[in-house]
Design a protein around this motif. Structure first.
Motif, PDB file in Angstrom:
ATOM      1  N   GLY A 255       0.797  -1.217   0.000  1.00 46.94           N
ATOM      2  CA  GLY A 255       0.000   0.000   0.000  1.00 46.94           C
ATOM      3  C   GLY A 255       0.827   1.262   0.000  1.00 46.94           C
ATOM      4  O   GLY A 255       0.290   2.371  -0.062  1.00 46.94           O
ATOM      5  N   ASP A 256       2.165   1.116   0.073  1.00 46.01           N
ATOM      6  CA  ASP A 256       3.046   2.280   0.000  1.00 46.01           C
ATOM      7  C   ASP A 256       4.182   1.966  -0.973  1.00 46.01           C
ATOM      8  O   ASP A 256       4.157   0.938  -1.655  1.00 46.01           O
ATOM      9  CB  ASP A 256       3.571   2.674   1.386  1.00 46.01           C
ATOM     10  N   VAL A 257       5.159   2.848  -1.050  1.00 49.37           N
ATOM     11  CA  VAL A 257       6.356   2.604  -1.852  1.00 49.37           C
ATOM     12  C   VAL A 257       7.572   2.764  -0.954  1.00 49.37           C
ATOM     13  O   VAL A 257       7.484   3.293   0.158  1.00 49.37           O
ATOM     14  CB  VAL A 257       6.448   3.573  -3.057  1.00 49.37           C
ATOM     15  N   PHE A 258       8.727   2.271  -1.428  1.00 53.69           N
ATOM     16  CA  PHE A 258       9.944   2.392  -0.624  1.00 53.69           C
ATOM     17  C   PHE A 258      11.157   2.394  -1.544  1.00 53.69           C
ATOM     18  O   PHE A 258      11.077   2.006  -2.709  1.00 53.69           O
ATOM     19  CB  PHE A 258      10.044   1.245   0.383  1.00 53.69           C
ATOM     20  N   THR A 259      12.266   2.855  -0.998  1.00 49.01           N
ATOM     21  CA  THR A 259      13.579   2.588  -1.577  1.00 49.01           C
ATOM     22  C   THR A 259      14.389   1.903  -0.492  1.00 49.01           C
ATOM     23  O   THR A 259      14.184   2.137   0.713  1.00 49.01           O
ATOM     24  CB  THR A 259      14.312   3.866  -2.032  1.00 49.01           C
ATOM     25  N   TRP A 260      15.289   1.047  -0.897  1.00 55.17           N
ATOM     26  CA  TRP A 260      16.100   0.333   0.089  1.00 55.17           C
ATOM     27  C   TRP A 260      16.888   1.307   0.963  1.00 55.17           C
ATOM     28  O   TRP A 260      17.033   1.104   2.171  1.00 55.17           O
ATOM     29  CB  TRP A 260      17.053  -0.630  -0.619  1.00 55.17           C
ATOM     30  N   GLN A 323      17.227  -7.607  -6.099  1.00 55.40           N
ATOM     31  CA  GLN A 323      16.264  -6.614  -5.635  1.00 55.40           C
ATOM     32  C   GLN A 323      16.924  -5.304  -5.204  1.00 55.40           C
ATOM     33  O   GLN A 323      16.313  -4.235  -5.301  1.00 55.40           O
ATOM     34  CB  GLN A 323      15.425  -7.185  -4.482  1.00 55.40           C
ATOM     35  N   MET A 324      18.170  -5.369  -4.742  1.00 56.11           N
ATOM     36  CA  MET A 324      18.877  -4.159  -4.319  1.00 56.11           C
ATOM     37  C   MET A 324      19.686  -3.532  -5.442  1.00 56.11           C
ATOM     38  O   MET A 324      20.475  -2.617  -5.220  1.00 56.11           O
ATOM     39  CB  MET A 324      19.810  -4.478  -3.141  1.00 56.11           C
ATOM     40  N   ASN A 325      19.519  -4.058  -6.647  1.00 56.52           N
ATOM     41  CA  ASN A 325      20.148  -3.467  -7.842  1.00 56.52           C
ATOM     42  C   ASN A 325      21.672  -3.480  -7.777  1.00 56.52           C
ATOM     43  O   ASN A 325      22.335  -2.521  -8.180  1.00 56.52           O
ATOM     44  CB  ASN A 325      19.646  -2.033  -8.040  1.00 56.52           C
ATOM     45  N   HIS A 326      22.224  -4.588  -7.300  1.00 57.30           N
ATOM     46  CA  HIS A 326      23.678  -4.702  -7.236  1.00 57.30           C
ATOM     47  C   HIS A 326      24.286  -4.496  -8.619  1.00 57.30           C
ATOM     48  O   HIS A 326      23.853  -5.071  -9.616  1.00 57.30           O
ATOM     49  CB  HIS A 326      24.088  -6.081  -6.715  1.00 57.30           C
ATOM     50  N   GLY A 327      25.304  -3.650  -8.669  1.00 52.51           N
ATOM     51  CA  GLY A 327      26.021  -3.381  -9.912  1.00 52.51           C
ATOM     52  C   GLY A 327      25.358  -2.386 -10.831  1.00 52.51           C
ATOM     53  O   GLY A 327      25.918  -2.055 -11.882  1.00 52.51           O
ATOM     54  N   LYS A 328      24.171  -1.899 -10.443  1.00 52.86           N
ATOM     55  CA  LYS A 328      23.464  -0.934 -11.279  1.00 52.86           C
ATOM     56  C   LYS A 328      23.817   0.494 -10.867  1.00 52.86           C
ATOM     57  O   LYS A 328      24.062   0.777  -9.697  1.00 52.86           O
ATOM     58  CB  LYS A 328      21.950  -1.128 -11.155  1.00 52.86           C
ATOM     59  N   GLU A 329      23.838   1.394 -11.857  1.00 51.11           N
ATOM     60  CA  GLU A 329      24.129   2.797 -11.601  1.00 51.11           C
ATOM     61  C   GLU A 329      22.879   3.639 -11.835  1.00 51.11           C
ATOM     62  O   GLU A 329      22.037   3.313 -12.666  1.00 51.11           O
ATOM     63  CB  GLU A 329      25.267   3.280 -12.509  1.00 51.11           C
ATOM     64  N   ALA A 330      22.768   4.718 -11.078  1.00 53.72           N
ATOM     65  CA  ALA A 330      21.607   5.612 -11.197  1.00 53.72           C
ATOM     66  C   ALA A 330      21.630   6.309 -12.564  1.00 53.72           C
ATOM     67  O   ALA A 330      22.681   6.463 -13.173  1.00 53.72           O
ATOM     68  CB  ALA A 330      21.632   6.629 -10.070  1.00 53.72           C
ATOM     69  N   PRO A 331      20.484   6.780 -13.026  1.00 51.91           N
ATOM     70  CA  PRO A 331      19.172   6.626 -12.394  1.00 51.91           C
ATOM     71  C   PRO A 331      18.473   5.350 -12.865  1.00 51.91           C
ATOM     72  O   PRO A 331      18.680   4.910 -13.995  1.00 51.91           O
ATOM     73  CB  PRO A 331      18.415   7.860 -12.865  1.00 51.91           C
TER      74      PRO A 331
END
Length: 379
Positions: A255-260, A323-331
């Motif tokens: 019912g909400d959103v989050f960022t790690w 799920q934690m986006n290991h190795g990924k760069e923003a955005p």
């Protein structure tokens, strides 16, 4: 309770009862006064909830499934939460033809023996997820993802299972189904391939024992959604009897959103630790190799957790990397699925995602599977 009352009860067959969703469903249905519940798993079920029954069954064995289920006249509902994944196939393997076919066969091996003219079967629920919208292969999906969209054009065992259910239900017409698409699922299941909670807890206490604060190990920030496994169980119980859920597909989230990055302080606090500067690293590459260090933690604090580290976390560390986006760069584009449809249909369960993390880490600690800050201070 007399025999008539027992016969009037609905009976749920929870398939995949050792997984994060299956365990939650087994507990939930066992606590309902007008239900019987049977947990099905390949491994022997331990610590069954009061009132629950168990059935040890290899879903890939067609003959065994026919023998175990083909003559049952009591099963009214199936909650199918089993999934087959080849070793190392947690993400990429979802498009593997053998893996896809095996997942279809497993569902068929449950539904077909139960679906007879004399069957009591009235409803089947199956699980999909964000991969239905291609979140594992597309760098960006439209926000929010909605159930009414055309099917995303990629190979997925979800579609095989869904087509099987739709075709068979349309042909026989005696029962209905519901398809759930939960977001990132969190619960207390041990040894699960898709539950990062035990793996995060182990990572935290490995650092604690080395005098380190809890550093966030993941990659780029992404707005996302979570779903408490207990909410999925509640949704399955709702769908089991609601006419609004018949032959429908529903997204599910807290019912909400989050960022790690934003929930990490709450996770650290729940584990009795302080947050330190992020340290990007692969939990999948590091945590499973800490067998000796984990054994030392189990012995030091007298934990009830398995000494076998992989037996405790399963592929949860690899899943956490994903799920934690290991190795990924923003955005990174947000991944948001609309839950308006299920709420309009009548299911309104929700939980604050920070409260969910505190709940599950607290339950692992209460069960003696992870240490507590009080235990550490006493040493």
């Amino acid at each position: 309770m007399n025999g008539t009352q027992m016969k009037d009860k609905k009976t749920a067959l929870v398939v995949g009862a050792t997984g994060v969703v299956g365990q939650a469903c087994l507990r939930h249905f066992a606590a309902l006064p007008d239900w019987n519940v049977i947990g099905v798993a390949r491994r022997k079920l331990a610590d069954l909830p009061p009132g629950a029954q168990s059935l040890q069954l290899d879903l890939q064995d067609r003959a065994a499934c026919e023998a175990a289920l083909g003559q049952r006249d009591d099963i009214t509902h199936v909650i199918y939460a089993a999934v087959y994944e080849q070793p190392g196939g947690l993400v990429g393997g979802w498009r593997d033809q053998d893996q896809m076919r095996t997942n279809l066969d497993m569902l068929r091996n449950v539904v077909e023996p139960l679906d007879r003219a004399s069957s009591a079967l009235t409803h089947v629920s199956i699980m999909q997820g964000g991969k239905a919208y291609g979140v594992h292969i597309h760098p960006r999906i439209a926000v929010p993802a909605r159930e009414r969209w055309p099917r995303d054009d990629h190979e997925n065992f979800y579609w095989l299972q869904e087509d099987f259910l739709r075709e068979r239900q349309a042909r026989v017409g005696r029962w209905h189904f519901s398809i759930f698409r939960p977001r990132i699922v969190f619960g207390d299941a041990m040894g699960s391939n898709m539950n990062p909670i035990p793996a995060i807890g182990v990572y935290a206490w490995l650092r604690h024992e080395r005098g380190l604060d809890l550093a966030y190990p993941g990659g780029a920030e992404r707005v996302n959604q979570a779903i408490d496994a207990d909410l999925i169980a509640e949704a399955c119980a709702w769908a089991a009897t609601s006419p609004n859920a018949r032959n429908e597909t529903f997204n599910l989230d807290n019912g909400d959103v989050f960022t790690w990055q934003n929930v990490w302080p709450a996770i650290a606090d729940a584990l009795g630790m302080q947050v330190s500067t992020p340290e990007p690293q692969s939990l999948g590459a590091t945590v499973p190799g800490e067998q000796k260090a984990w054994e030392a933690i189990v012995d030091k604090y007298g934990l009830k957790a398995p000494r076998d580290l992989v037996g405790f976390i399963g592929q949860g560390a690899v899943y956490a990397d994903f799920q934690m986006n290991h190795g990924k760069e923003a955005p990174l584009a947000p991944v948001i699925m609309s839950s308006v449809k299920v709420r309009q249909a009548g299911f309104n369960g929700c939980i604050d995602t920070e409260d969910m993390f505190r709940k599950w880490f607290g339950q692992l600690q209460a069960r003696g599977l992870l240490p507590t800050a009080e235990m550490a201070r006493a040493k």
